[in-house]
Write a protein that holds these residues in place. Structure first.
Motif, mmCIF file in Angstrom:
data_model
loop_
_atom_site.group_PDB
_atom_site.id
_atom_site.type_symbol
_atom_site.label_atom_id
_atom_site.label_comp_id
_atom_site.label_asym_id
_atom_site.label_seq_id
_atom_site.Cartn_x
_atom_site.Cartn_y
_atom_site.Cartn_z
ATOM 1 N N PHE A 168 -3.303 -13.459 -12.601
ATOM 2 C CA PHE A 168 -3.100 -12.087 -13.082
ATOM 3 C C PHE A 168 -1.803 -11.427 -12.622
ATOM 4 C CE2 PHE A 168 -7.769 -12.611 -12.867
ATOM 5 C CZ PHE A 168 -8.048 -12.461 -14.210
ATOM 6 N N TYR A 169 -1.211 -11.915 -11.539
ATOM 7 C CA TYR A 169 -0.090 -11.183 -10.954
ATOM 8 C C TYR A 169 1.134 -12.045 -10.700
ATOM 9 C CZ TYR A 169 -3.773 -7.788 -10.277
ATOM 10 O OH TYR A 169 -4.802 -6.920 -10.488
ATOM 11 N N ARG A 170 1.317 -13.087 -11.473
ATOM 12 C CA ARG A 170 2.459 -13.971 -11.260
ATOM 13 C C ARG A 170 3.783 -13.211 -11.377
ATOM 14 N NH1 ARG A 170 2.338 -19.127 -14.737
ATOM 15 N NH2 ARG A 170 0.425 -19.236 -13.574
ATOM 16 N N LYS A 171 3.906 -12.380 -12.393
ATOM 17 C CA LYS A 171 5.139 -11.620 -12.593
ATOM 18 C C LYS A 171 5.350 -10.625 -11.444
ATOM 19 C CE LYS A 171 7.536 -8.675 -15.887
ATOM 20 N NZ LYS A 171 7.434 -7.895 -17.107
ATOM 21 N N THR A 172 4.310 -9.939 -11.042
ATOM 22 C CA THR A 172 4.406 -8.988 -9.935
ATOM 23 C C THR A 172 4.799 -9.694 -8.650
ATOM 24 O OG1 THR A 172 2.657 -7.673 -10.976
ATOM 25 C CG2 THR A 172 3.161 -7.174 -8.680
ATOM 26 N N LEU A 173 4.202 -10.838 -8.395
ATOM 27 C CA LEU A 173 4.508 -11.608 -7.195
ATOM 28 C C LEU A 173 5.979 -12.011 -7.187
ATOM 29 C CD1 LEU A 173 3.443 -12.971 -4.624
ATOM 30 C CD2 LEU A 173 2.886 -14.963 -6.018
ATOM 31 N N THR A 174 6.464 -12.497 -8.306
ATOM 32 C CA THR A 174 7.871 -12.900 -8.404
ATOM 33 C C THR A 174 8.794 -11.701 -8.163
ATOM 34 O OG1 THR A 174 7.244 -14.574 -10.014
ATOM 35 C CG2 THR A 174 9.571 -13.993 -9.915
ATOM 36 N N GLU A 175 8.466 -10.571 -8.772
ATOM 37 C CA GLU A 175 9.306 -9.379 -8.613
ATOM 38 C C GLU A 175 9.315 -8.881 -7.164
ATOM 39 O OE1 GLU A 175 7.675 -6.650 -11.458
ATOM 40 O OE2 GLU A 175 8.567 -7.706 -13.160
ATOM 41 N N VAL B 24 0.845 -1.197 0.000
ATOM 42 C CA VAL B 24 0.000 0.000 0.000
ATOM 43 C C VAL B 24 0.877 1.242 0.000
ATOM 44 C CG1 VAL B 24 -1.668 1.331 1.369
ATOM 45 C CG2 VAL B 24 -1.963 -1.140 1.085
ATOM 46 N N LYS B 25 1.928 1.212 0.805
ATOM 47 C CA LYS B 25 2.859 2.342 0.901
ATOM 48 C C LYS B 25 3.512 2.644 -0.451
ATOM 49 C CE LYS B 25 6.693 3.765 3.840
ATOM 50 N NZ LYS B 25 7.600 3.344 4.904
ATOM 51 N N LYS B 26 3.773 1.594 -1.241
ATOM 52 C CA LYS B 26 4.431 1.752 -2.543
ATOM 53 C C LYS B 26 3.444 1.900 -3.695
ATOM 54 C CE LYS B 26 8.328 -0.942 -0.976
ATOM 55 N NZ LYS B 26 9.052 -2.198 -1.085
ATOM 56 N N ASN B 27 2.164 2.036 -3.390
ATOM 57 C CA ASN B 27 1.117 2.246 -4.406
ATOM 58 C C ASN B 27 1.061 1.149 -5.463
ATOM 59 O OD1 ASN B 27 0.051 4.683 -3.340
ATOM 60 N ND2 ASN B 27 1.835 5.772 -4.173
ATOM 61 N N PHE B 28 1.097 -0.103 -5.030
ATOM 62 C CA PHE B 28 0.928 -1.217 -5.970
ATOM 63 C C PHE B 28 -0.485 -1.188 -6.530
ATOM 64 C CE2 PHE B 28 4.939 -2.765 -4.764
ATOM 65 C CZ PHE B 28 5.276 -3.814 -5.605
ATOM 66 N N THR B 29 -0.714 -1.954 -7.578
ATOM 67 C CA THR B 29 -2.047 -1.988 -8.194
ATOM 68 C C THR B 29 -3.083 -2.480 -7.182
ATOM 69 O OG1 THR B 29 -1.818 -4.254 -8.988
ATOM 70 C CG2 THR B 29 -1.058 -2.507 -10.464
ATOM 71 N N HIS B 30 -4.290 -1.960 -7.344
ATOM 72 C CA HIS B 30 -5.370 -2.299 -6.420
ATOM 73 C C HIS B 30 -5.701 -3.791 -6.462
ATOM 74 C CE1 HIS B 30 -6.102 1.811 -5.276
ATOM 75 N NE2 HIS B 30 -6.197 2.167 -6.557
ATOM 76 N N GLY B 31 -5.634 -4.392 -7.639
ATOM 77 C CA GLY B 31 -5.934 -5.813 -7.770
ATOM 78 C C GLY B 31 -4.940 -6.684 -7.015
ATOM 79 N N TYR B 32 -3.676 -6.337 -7.095
ATOM 80 C CA TYR B 32 -2.639 -7.094 -6.389
ATOM 81 C C TYR B 32 -2.832 -6.953 -4.879
ATOM 82 C CZ TYR B 32 1.942 -9.013 -5.243
ATOM 83 O OH TYR B 32 2.956 -9.788 -4.745
ATOM 84 N N ILE B 33 -3.076 -5.737 -4.440
ATOM 85 C CA ILE B 33 -3.305 -5.489 -3.012
ATOM 86 C C ILE B 33 -4.550 -6.239 -2.541
ATOM 87 C CG2 ILE B 33 -3.986 -3.698 -1.355
ATOM 88 C CD1 ILE B 33 -2.036 -1.806 -2.879
ATOM 89 N N GLY C 141 -7.801 -15.451 -3.448
ATOM 90 C CA GLY C 141 -6.637 -14.561 -3.441
ATOM 91 C C GLY C 141 -5.434 -15.194 -4.133
ATOM 92 N N ILE C 142 -5.166 -16.455 -3.839
ATOM 93 C CA ILE C 142 -4.040 -17.158 -4.470
ATOM 94 C C ILE C 142 -4.296 -17.348 -5.963
ATOM 95 C CG2 ILE C 142 -2.822 -19.375 -4.576
ATOM 96 C CD1 ILE C 142 -3.108 -19.468 -1.488
ATOM 97 N N ALA C 143 -5.521 -17.721 -6.330
ATOM 98 C CA ALA C 143 -5.845 -17.904 -7.750
ATOM 99 C C ALA C 143 -5.657 -16.598 -8.521
ATOM 100 C CB ALA C 143 -7.279 -18.411 -7.910
#
Length: 176
Positions: free
Chosen positions: A162-169, A54-63, A155-157
């Motif tokens: 949608f966020y596999r790359k974001t999660l890895t990063e 939240v502090k880093k303003n990640f996408t709302h879907g990921y949060i 949440g995991i699905a």
């Protein structure tokens, strides 16, 4: 409801009262106290991770995906921590009753988790010619689960779809 009592909503959906000692969908792997403590520690880490996102303003879907996992974990912790302290034991034909805190069937952190959603979607019998399972009955979607399990699973699905790359990063560099 008494333990194992069910209410049929539709032929493919039932409210079915069960309790389990384990993880999502009734999986049991390790001792109850260790599992309860592990959940509490994991919630602390997930909560801190969510704070950083939240502090880093990640996408709302990921949060939202991480928040679903956190909310589900907290829901199962609440059951695990308090359910045994405030209810009498459940068993078939008997409805548990609420009692003063500390007079329940179990001690703090040793309570069971209530599961209730049951979706026996496809029932049938395997064909006789099928090796190993031929002639045996089968039921597709046997697990009984609760709302918290659903939140964790969704949440995991969402993360995986949608966020596999974001999660890895974020796992490789969480504090940048």
């Amino acid at each position: 409801m008494a333990l194992y009592e069910s209410i049929e909503i539709a032929s493919w959906f039932k409210i079915y009262f069960v309790e389990n000692n384990g993880m999502a969908f009734g999986i049991e792997v390790i001792g109850k106290l260790f599992l309860s403590l592990f959940r509490i520690v994991a919630v602390g880490f997930i909560g801190y991770y969510l704070y950083l996102l939240v502090k880093k303003n990640f996408t709302h879907g990921y949060i939202a995906s991480i928040a679903l996992i956190l909310a589900g974990a907290i829901g199962n912790i609440i059951d695990s921590v308090f359910y045994g302290e405030i209810f009498t034991a459940s068993y078939p034909g008997h409805v548990a009753s609420m009692v003063p805190f500390g007079n329940g069937y179990s001690s703090w952190l040793h309570g069971k988790v209530v599961d209730m959603f049951y979706f026996p979607l496809i029932e049938g019998t395997f064909p006789q010619w099928l090796p190993i399972w031929g002639g045996e009955d089968f039921l597709f979607f046997r697990p009984i689960f609760n709302f918290a399990d659903s939140a964790i699973t969704i949440g995991i699905a969402l993360l995986l779809i949608f966020y596999r790359k974001t999660l890895t990063e974020t796992m490789q560099k969480p504090n940048e």
